[in-house]
Design an enzyme around this catalytic site. Structure first.
Site: not given
Lengths: 321, 425
Positions: B179, B324, B305, B232, B309, B63-64, B94
């Site tokens: 991951h 991504g 996922d 994933h 970007h 979600l940044r 992240n």
């Protein structure tokens, strides 16, 4: 108070661990120790049981309380006590453990009290010497005199060991105190619980005859004895446990978690304590519940008993008075 | 406040329900299926035969916020989610700073309350700073609301750290999500290893990088106990390893994302950076294995996922471009292709998108049971339309699916009985 042990002597040459001791032998040592408790509180503490005997405290790992306790025990019994630690010994110069043992053996000591950071090292050394060897802690393996002093403390406060429910909490993985206590308590008929995060429990520990818990409140429910273990600083920061505050929050003994135990449950800790890590000062200093200082006192009596038991049947170097 | 949906096809995987009916919502919660009476003044929605299902639970989104709000914010992601029928999102840690401490967990919870959009939960990091060395305060983080633990787009590479992470998490019954890519083997790789990578002159990532990590972690899980989720999965061999582990009774679950069953490595074409993903798009055989894994239940869940970007991160030579794609608004139609292709019943597709991830994460979602929050999606399973990235609510448009004709779309999305999205043709 305690019926005299049927044993009149101790058949082992060394005290390397609790493993291998029978309930009778443990009781024999505790009874012997019991006899030293009162005299130790008197002004004149000196006795002559070990007169002429030489005891070497050989410590390959730093220790203040255990070494002092053994030193006092030897001196109060009238023995000659020499302290050797790694900082002054030839170990620093690269001598092997076996060479050290052989060298010391040539000086004819009667008892070697040995602490070593590697599990099994004390036994290895005992195979190379003619005298009695007492394990004062080897790696994560055993610390028999600690378990015995814990047992004496419990017996004096609860009148018995059999049938009690004991929770050992904290860093079981690295603890020789826990391993010796599990052996002793099971041998003496107590029931043992372990309470710890999974990262601080060794594999298949339940095969040692214990019940495992990961939640303090559940693990302490209804117990008679709460034994806390020290968490080493280097294990508190993300390797085995993420942080001190998280460890204290979930596994530190405080009033709230202690409330699950029996109202008259005893609090024990082998020391040295990390206040605010595994134990809250409020409970560590609780005069009604904490027997932590008594443990230290019993330590001297128990070590006197062990020295006495191991030297009784040794051939004397000359006529004893 | 009452709301009646009538003339709908009720799809509730939690109770294996798939039938025509009606559903009553009172005060933000599901009150009844096929209610006998309708409260006075209830608002009525005629579904016209459309499907009414639990809102989608997207268990893997980036979600940044905080830290990269120029790419996405919780508010824009929430709008995108609602447009895609998603009512609950779970964010990777992240961000900048990463979610490895209590404060960011609380920040995300507070922002989510302020936005009043879709429900937003977050994972917390397994290791501090996502650095793969020291464990985070998992117990405390979980008490403050972290729903699981993962280092996000990075694998927990060190086997001992992973063992301790699984072991420590198991102490509290917490879920660790991996991951699954062995980083030393994947280092420098840009797309799936094979003929296409060779022709393009791009360094490849062998499928074994995924298999090795999955198999390693399954061995660790066998020692530690506890619960592990593989994010994933994209390769036949890894899926087979998980299939076998489940047969052995290990508590392992896994998800995949639509690109891994909707595309294969040929989508990279002439260096299309929108087809650069992590893990990379795989071979056609692997793609088929993903579909097979979904069909037989080995793959428990489908997540978007979602990885926003901006153009500056994607309009670059292939090796330099970010990996991504955005996925919130394409999750439902791309997944419905599994139903239209006859690979899975509609109810099963809905299960992988809602009930299954909710159960894995222990969330009160993914069900039409009376008393549950009225997080609902009304969707037309058949309606044909074309994906247009310029219609995305997400701040970023990095999708390889632009212009793709799909079938099925969300018509209305409700969270707690509140209408968040309504489709207008």
């Amino acid at each position: 108070m305690h019926p005299g042990s049927p044993l009149v002597s101790f058949r082992h040459r060394h005290l390397l661990g609790i493993d291998g001791l029978s309930a009778e032998e443990i009781t024999y040592l505790l009874d012997l120790a019991e006899r030293h408790v009162e005299p130790n509180r008197q002004g004149d503490k000196k006795r002559s049981v070990l007169r002429g005997r030489t005891i070497i405290n050989l410590f390959f790992e730093n220790s203040t309380r255990t070494r002092t306790s053994f030193e006092l025990a030897g001196k109060r019994l009238g023995g000659d006590v020499i302290n050797m630690s790694t900082s002054v010994s030839s170990i620093k110069k690269g001598e092997t453990l076996i060479d050290t043992a052989v060298t010391l053996n040539a000086m004819h000591p009667d008892v070697l009290v040995v602490r070593h950071p590697e599990s099994g090292a004390v036994q290895l050394l005992s195979e190379k010497v003619d005298c009695a060897v007492i394990n004062a802690g080897d790696g994560s393996h055993e610390h028999p005199t600690q378990a015995l002093l814990d047992a004496l403390t419990i017996r004096r406060n609860k009148g018995r060991i059999a049938g009690l429910l004991v929770a050992i909490c904290g860093d079981i993985l690295h603890s020789r105190v826990a391993r010796s206590n599990i052996q002793l308590l099971n041998t003496m008929g107590a029931r043992v619980r372990l309470v710890a995060p999974k990262t601080l429990l060794p594999a298949q520990v339940e095969r040692l005859g214990v019940e495992v818990f990961h939640d303090m409140r559940k693990g302490l429910e209804g117990v008679d004895i709460v034994m806390m273990l020290r968490l080493q600083t280097e294990r508190m920061h993300g390797s085995f446990v993420p942080s001190i505050r998280e460890y204290f929050h979930f596994f530190g003994l405080d009033r709230d978690k202690l409330a699950a135990a029996k109202p008259n449950a005893l609090i024990m800790h082998p020391g040295p304590m990390n206040r605010g890590v595994e134990i809250d000062s409020e409970v560590a200093d609780d005069i009604d519940r904490s027997v932590i200082r008594q443990q230290v006192e019993m330590g001297v009596a128990v070590r006197m008993a062990c020295l006495e038991a191991l030297t009784r049947d040794l051939p004397s170097n000359g006529p004893l008075p | 406040m009452s709301l009646l949906f009538r003339n709908v096809r009720l799809l509730d995987p939690a109770s294996d329900t798939d039938r025509p009916g009606s559903l009553l919502v009172v005060d933000g919660r599901i009150a009844a299926l096929d209610p006998m009476g309708v409260p006075e003044g209830a608002a009525i929605v005629d579904g016209g035969g459309a499907c009414l299902a639990p809102g989608l639970v997207d268990m893997r989104v980036q979600l940044r916020e905080p830290g990269a709000e120029h790419q996405e914010t919780l508010a824009t992601a929430s709008a995108a989610a609602a447009a895609g029928g998603v009512t609950t999102m779970v964010a990777l840690p992240n961000t900048t700073p990463p979610v490895d401490d209590i404060a960011p967990v609380e920040f995300i919870a507070r922002r989510a309350r302020e936005i009043r959009g879709t429900r937003i939960f977050t994972y917390a990091a397994v290791t501090r700073g996502l650095a793969g060395r020291e464990l985070t305060e998992m117990g405390l983080l979980a008490e403050y609301g972290a729903v699981g633990f993962t280092d996000g787009e990075k694998a927990v590479a060190d086997a001992l750290v992973m063992r301790r992470a699984l072991s420590y998490a198991a102490t509290f019954g917490l879920l660790v999500l991996q991951h699954p890519e062995e980083p030393s083997l994947a280092a420098g790789g840009m797309m799936n290893e094979g003929e296409i990578a060779t022709r393009l002159g791009l360094a490849g990532i062998t499928p074994a990088a995924e298999t090795i990590m999955v198999e390693r972690d399954l061995r660790l899980l066998e020692i530690t106990g506890g619960r592990l989720h593989m994010a994933h999965v994209s390769t036949a061999a890894a899926i087979e390893a998980i299939r076998q582990a489940k047969r052995r009774g290990l508590a392992v679950t896994c998800d995949t994302a639509p690109p891994y069953f909707a595309l294969n490595e040929t989508a990279v074409g002439e260096y299309r950076t929108f087809a650069k993903l992590s893990p990379p798009l795989r071979s056609e055989d692997d793609r088929r294995a993903v579909v097979e894994g979904l069909a037989d239940g080995t793959i428990d869940a489908i997540a978007s996922d979602h990885a926003p970007h901006d153009q500056d991160s994607k309009r670059l030579p292939f090796p330099a471009a970010a990996a991504g794609i955005v996925g919130l608004e394409t999750l439902l139609p791309l997944s419905l292709a599994l139903y239209h292709d006859g690979r899975m019943p509609l109810l099963e597709v809905v299960r992988r998108l809602s009930t299954a991830p909710a159960r894995i994460l222990g969330l009160n979602a993914g069900t039409l049971a009376p008393g549950a929050p009225a997080d609902l999606v009304l969707f037309d399973a058949d309606r044909p339309w074309k994906i247009r990235v310029d219609e995305f609510r997400s701040k970023c448009k990095n999708s390889p699916f632009d212009g793709r004709p799909v079938q099925g779309r969300a018509l209305r999305t409700y969270v707690g009985g509140r209408l968040l999205f309504e489709w207008t043709a």
